[in-house]
Design a protein around this motif. Structure first.
Motif, PDB file in Angstrom:
ATOM      1  N   LEU A 257       0.819  -1.217   0.000  1.00  0.00           N
ATOM      2  CA  LEU A 257       0.000   0.000   0.000  1.00  0.00           C
ATOM      3  C   LEU A 257       0.851   1.264   0.000  1.00  0.00           C
ATOM      4  CD1 LEU A 257      -2.885  -1.050   2.394  1.00  0.00           C
ATOM      5  CD2 LEU A 257      -2.943  -0.887  -0.101  1.00  0.00           C
ATOM      6  N   SER A 258       1.838   1.330   0.864  1.00  0.00           N
ATOM      7  CA  SER A 258       2.670   2.542   0.891  1.00  0.00           C
ATOM      8  C   SER A 258       3.518   2.646  -0.367  1.00  0.00           C
ATOM      9  CB  SER A 258       3.536   2.594   2.144  1.00  0.00           C
ATOM     10  OG  SER A 258       4.429   1.511   2.176  1.00  0.00           O
TER      11      SER A 258
ATOM     12  N   ALA B 165       1.116   3.880  -3.118  1.00  0.00           N
ATOM     13  CA  ALA B 165       0.760   5.281  -2.884  1.00  0.00           C
ATOM     14  C   ALA B 165       1.910   6.198  -3.302  1.00  0.00           C
ATOM     15  CB  ALA B 165       0.403   5.498  -1.419  1.00  0.00           C
TER      16      ALA B 165
ATOM     17  N   THR C 270     -11.337   2.115  -0.390  1.00  0.00           N
ATOM     18  CA  THR C 270     -10.038   1.464  -0.267  1.00  0.00           C
ATOM     19  C   THR C 270      -8.960   2.508   0.023  1.00  0.00           C
ATOM     20  OG1 THR C 270      -9.512   1.628  -2.629  1.00  0.00           O
ATOM     21  CG2 THR C 270     -10.703  -0.351  -1.895  1.00  0.00           C
ATOM     22  N   TYR C 271      -7.880   2.078   0.618  1.00  0.00           N
ATOM     23  CA  TYR C 271      -6.806   2.986   1.014  1.00  0.00           C
ATOM     24  C   TYR C 271      -6.208   3.718  -0.189  1.00  0.00           C
ATOM     25  CZ  TYR C 271      -2.433   4.656   3.034  1.00  0.00           C
ATOM     26  OH  TYR C 271      -1.387   5.448   3.440  1.00  0.00           O
TER      27      TYR C 271
ATOM     28  N   ARG D 236     -11.823  12.188   0.849  1.00  0.00           N
ATOM     29  CA  ARG D 236     -11.683  10.753   1.139  1.00  0.00           C
ATOM     30  C   ARG D 236     -10.571  10.486   2.136  1.00  0.00           C
ATOM     31  NH1 ARG D 236     -13.388   7.880  -4.545  1.00  0.00           N
ATOM     32  NH2 ARG D 236     -15.349   9.023  -4.705  1.00  0.00           N
ATOM     33  N   PHE D 237      -9.475  11.258   2.050  1.00  0.00           N
ATOM     34  CA  PHE D 237      -8.443  11.130   3.082  1.00  0.00           C
ATOM     35  C   PHE D 237      -9.052  11.420   4.452  1.00  0.00           C
ATOM     36  CE2 PHE D 237      -5.039  11.990  -0.249  1.00  0.00           C
ATOM     37  CZ  PHE D 237      -4.433  10.749  -0.129  1.00  0.00           C
TER      38      PHE D 237
ATOM     39  N   PHE E 283     -11.017   8.680   6.066  1.00  0.00           N
ATOM     40  CA  PHE E 283     -10.174   7.640   6.665  1.00  0.00           C
ATOM     41  C   PHE E 283      -9.463   8.129   7.925  1.00  0.00           C
ATOM     42  CE2 PHE E 283      -9.754   5.693   2.255  1.00  0.00           C
ATOM     43  CZ  PHE E 283     -10.469   4.553   2.562  1.00  0.00           C
TER      44      PHE E 283
ATOM     45  N   LEU F 230      -7.205  10.480   7.836  1.00  0.00           N
ATOM     46  CA  LEU F 230      -5.853  10.854   7.401  1.00  0.00           C
ATOM     47  C   LEU F 230      -5.799  12.354   7.157  1.00  0.00           C
ATOM     48  CD1 LEU F 230      -5.302   7.856   4.948  1.00  0.00           C
ATOM     49  CD2 LEU F 230      -4.414   8.093   7.272  1.00  0.00           C
TER      50      LEU F 230
ATOM     51  N   HIS G 131      -2.739  13.937   5.254  1.00  0.00           N
ATOM     52  CA  HIS G 131      -2.838  13.758   3.801  1.00  0.00           C
ATOM     53  C   HIS G 131      -3.888  14.687   3.207  1.00  0.00           C
ATOM     54  CE1 HIS G 131      -0.101  10.429   3.194  1.00  0.00           C
ATOM     55  NE2 HIS G 131      -0.616   9.810   4.235  1.00  0.00           N
TER      56      HIS G 131
END
Length: 97
Positions: A23-24, A27, A54-55, A80-81, A84, A86, A89
């Motif tokens: 994932l990271s 991204a 999803t992430y 969306r961040f 979550f 976040l 972000h």
């Protein structure tokens, strides 16, 4: 902001979904493609990761928004961040507008 270094390091992500680094890695890959302005690669890579909830979805939206110069996609990514939790972000994404 050293895009020549980004370009020299960019390749296909070496890890797959089964790897916890995936994932990271993906991204970062999407961010790098967008920073380089590689619209064709972003369109190819990001559209595969557009899946609400999803992430990777907000990273894909942000990358697409940047290369398409579409502020509404970038704002959607920030939203969306936030959904979550976040916030960092989200703030960094809004700073791009």
């Amino acid at each position: 902001r050293d895009l020549s270094s980004v370009a020299s390091l960019l390749g296909q992500p070496g890890v797959r979904r089964a790897n916890w680094f995936y994932l990271s890695s993906m991204a970062t890959h999407l961010d790098a493609l967008a920073a380089l302005g590689d619209r064709a690669a972003v369109e190819d890579e990001a559209t595969r990761h557009l899946q609400a909830g999803t992430y990777l979805d907000p990273f894909a939206l942000r990358a697409l928004g940047l290369v398409r110069e579409d502020a509404s996609l970038v704002e959607s990514a920030a939203d969306r961040f936030e959904s979550f939790g976040l916030r960092w972000h989200a703030a960094r994404t809004r700073a791009l507008l």
